[in-house]
Scaffold this active site. Sequence first.
Site, PDB file in Angstrom:
ATOM      1  N   TYR A  93     -31.894  33.902   8.478  1.00 22.02           N
ATOM      2  CA  TYR A  93     -30.567  33.848   9.069  1.00 22.02           C
ATOM      3  C   TYR A  93     -29.965  35.255   8.928  1.00 22.02           C
ATOM      4  CZ  TYR A  93     -25.958  32.313  10.374  1.00 22.02           C
ATOM      5  OH  TYR A  93     -24.768  32.173  11.031  1.00 22.02           O
ATOM      6  N   CYS A 150     -34.747  30.577   7.683  1.00 28.16           N
ATOM      7  CA  CYS A 150     -33.304  30.702   7.490  1.00 28.16           C
ATOM      8  C   CYS A 150     -32.982  31.291   6.114  1.00 28.16           C
ATOM      9  CB  CYS A 150     -32.653  29.337   7.731  1.00 28.16           C
ATOM     10  SG  CYS A 150     -30.900  29.387   8.099  1.00 28.16           S
ATOM     11  N   HIS A 151     -32.194  30.585   5.311  1.00 26.95           N
ATOM     12  CA  HIS A 151     -31.811  31.069   3.988  1.00 26.95           C
ATOM     13  C   HIS A 151     -32.939  30.971   2.965  1.00 26.95           C
ATOM     14  CE1 HIS A 151     -27.844  30.724   5.825  1.00 26.95           C
ATOM     15  NE2 HIS A 151     -27.391  31.494   4.858  1.00 26.95           N
ATOM     16  N   GLY A 211     -30.861  26.409   4.412  1.00 26.65           N
ATOM     17  CA  GLY A 211     -29.663  25.689   3.993  1.00 26.65           C
ATOM     18  C   GLY A 211     -29.058  26.351   2.775  1.00 26.65           C
ATOM     19  N   ARG A 212     -28.235  25.595   2.065  1.00 29.61           N
ATOM     20  CA  ARG A 212     -27.599  26.165   0.879  1.00 29.61           C
ATOM     21  C   ARG A 212     -28.453  26.044  -0.372  1.00 29.61           C
ATOM     22  NH1 ARG A 212     -22.548  23.775  -0.376  1.00 29.61           N
ATOM     23  NH2 ARG A 212     -22.781  22.160   1.180  1.00 29.61           N
ATOM     24  N   GLU A 228     -29.802  29.178  -2.258  1.00 33.91           N
ATOM     25  CA  GLU A 228     -28.802  29.976  -2.971  1.00 33.91           C
ATOM     26  C   GLU A 228     -28.806  29.688  -4.470  1.00 33.91           C
ATOM     27  OE1 GLU A 228     -24.291  30.990  -1.950  1.00 33.91           O
ATOM     28  OE2 GLU A 228     -24.603  28.876  -2.461  1.00 33.91           O
TER      29      GLU A 228
END
Length: 189
Positions: A139, A119-120, A89-90, A93
């Site tokens: 991802y 993923c992320h 997800g975000r 980040e």
Amino acid sequence: MSSKRILMITGDFTEDYETMVPFQALMAVGHQVDAVCPDKVAGDTVATAIHDFEGDQTYTEKPGHRFALNADFAKVNLDDYDALVVPGGRAPEYLRLNQAVLAMVKHFFDTQKPVAAICHGAQLLAAAKVLEGKQCSAYPACQPEVELAGGHFANLEVTDAVTDGNLVTAPAWPAHPAWLAQFMALLDK
């Protein structure tokens, strides 16, 4: 299978499935999973987002559920944990800017404890500088970060996962069956 204590590091706008599914699945088979987020305590929640693949050039994002944390970030004693889960997800980040989070991630590699990232989540691994020489899926948009961190990007089908030593990674939530099976195999060693 012996019960393990697993740390999950997450945050606001974590991917809903990549947080909820491993959290619940690992508990369902008898493990204790402590979900934490910087600056939050047990009972606080994080917002989640649902990422979907609908034929666009990248994923779409929709509001997810509120995910309740069950442990206090500030009280984490890393020696109490057998493994780490890093959802995507975000959240990764901005979590990768937190030095305490990076130190936590690095601890699991320094001690060769199992780590599952999806993923992320690879963004945290890259920022913690633990990918040198490792196969790592993520991802596809994270490929440059994996490679810049010295990792070998594993370009897998969205339903596949890869294990390299103590690290299990996958491109996104459709890989949950493979990703969780490989992680659980490491937990049983």
